[in-house]
Design a protein around this motif. Sequence first.
Motif, mmCIF file in Angstrom:
data_model
loop_
_atom_site.group_PDB
_atom_site.id
_atom_site.type_symbol
_atom_site.label_atom_id
_atom_site.label_comp_id
_atom_site.label_asym_id
_atom_site.label_seq_id
_atom_site.Cartn_x
_atom_site.Cartn_y
_atom_site.Cartn_z
ATOM 1 N N GLY A 87 -13.012 42.880 22.020
ATOM 2 C CA GLY A 87 -13.006 43.270 20.617
ATOM 3 C C GLY A 87 -14.374 43.116 19.980
ATOM 4 O O GLY A 87 -14.808 43.971 19.194
ATOM 5 N N GLY A 88 -15.066 42.032 20.323
ATOM 6 C CA GLY A 88 -16.421 41.843 19.807
ATOM 7 C C GLY A 88 -17.355 42.940 20.282
ATOM 8 O O GLY A 88 -18.155 43.485 19.507
ATOM 9 N N ALA A 89 -17.258 43.290 21.582
ATOM 10 C CA ALA A 89 -18.079 44.385 22.110
ATOM 11 C C ALA A 89 -17.709 45.706 21.442
ATOM 12 O O ALA A 89 -18.579 46.541 21.154
ATOM 13 N N GLY A 90 -16.407 45.899 21.174
ATOM 14 C CA GLY A 90 -15.963 47.116 20.498
ATOM 15 C C GLY A 90 -16.532 47.235 19.097
ATOM 16 O O GLY A 90 -16.917 48.326 18.659
ATOM 17 N N LEU A 91 -16.594 46.110 18.376
ATOM 18 C CA LEU A 91 -17.185 46.123 17.037
ATOM 19 C C LEU A 91 -18.655 46.542 17.082
ATOM 20 O O LEU A 91 -19.112 47.372 16.290
ATOM 21 N N MET B 16 -18.866 39.362 17.897
ATOM 22 C CA MET B 16 -18.093 39.592 16.669
ATOM 23 C C MET B 16 -18.970 39.506 15.436
ATOM 24 O O MET B 16 -18.886 40.351 14.532
ATOM 25 N N THR B 17 -19.819 38.490 15.387
ATOM 26 C CA THR B 17 -20.711 38.320 14.232
ATOM 27 C C THR B 17 -21.667 39.491 14.104
ATOM 28 O O THR B 17 -21.855 40.055 13.014
ATOM 29 N N LEU B 18 -22.278 39.887 15.240
ATOM 30 C CA LEU B 18 -23.207 41.018 15.215
ATOM 31 C C LEU B 18 -22.488 42.301 14.821
ATOM 32 O O LEU B 18 -23.018 43.107 14.037
ATOM 33 N N GLY B 19 -21.283 42.501 15.353
ATOM 34 C CA GLY B 19 -20.519 43.702 15.024
ATOM 35 C C GLY B 19 -20.171 43.770 13.548
ATOM 36 O O GLY B 19 -20.307 44.826 12.910
ATOM 37 N N LEU B 20 -19.743 42.655 12.982
ATOM 38 C CA LEU B 20 -19.424 42.620 11.553
ATOM 39 C C LEU B 20 -20.670 42.894 10.712
ATOM 40 O O LEU B 20 -20.615 43.627 9.716
#
Length: 246
Positions: free
Chosen positions: A142-146, A229-233
Amino acid sequence: MFIREALARTMSDRMAWFWMLFEPIAMIVLMVLIRTVAMGSVQHIGGAEFIPWIVTGLFGFFLFRENMLRPIGAIDANKGLLAYRQVKPIDSVMVRCYLEGLLKSFIFCLFILAGVLLDIGLLPAEPLVALWAWFSLWCLGGGAGLVFSALAGLVPEVARVLRIISMPLLIISGVVFPLNFVPHDLLHYVMWNPIVHGLETLRAAFFALYQPVHGTSLLYLWYWALTLMTLGLMLHVRFESRLKRQ
């Protein structure tokens, strides 16, 4: 939005459910054939039988891969809903990650049930650890997807590159062959891959006698997951207006 995505994923093609089940079955058969040709027979892996071992590895990897790839294109697919102020581009990405995790979990449970009925031995020895490892791989994907959904919205070529590297990623993640076969000098670099840590922990939770590769740590995987996740957000917040216009 979830219902819309669920219907599109499972009902848009009358063969959708067939392909969801056929892909892992075809991969398992292919891996067994490759190992039979390479090794002469489907041999026992230290602490686990080969077929249950490959099933857990493939499903763990598919969980990560689908959560990484499926969110790409989610924003375009739901562009009509972005006219509503309360709907953000990241919402469609989160919904797809959630949906893919549910679908893969459901199909994996079907395979576990089939394994029990066929006496293959797919019940986890440590169910809580298996659930945590499964959830960890879900969050990593999910983090990679973001991250990649935002990057692909800005640079479309990112999607093509990701699809190209997904197959080599399967090989270097220890899905096909045990990492004990990898020379020690190379293994040091393979262990940089966080997927390896999730798959090894998942297998150790399923097979009581299985010994994961030395250095396996879910904490390391979570460093990656939380960072992604942090980078994606941050990317989605920073480029929200551009993602809406793409």
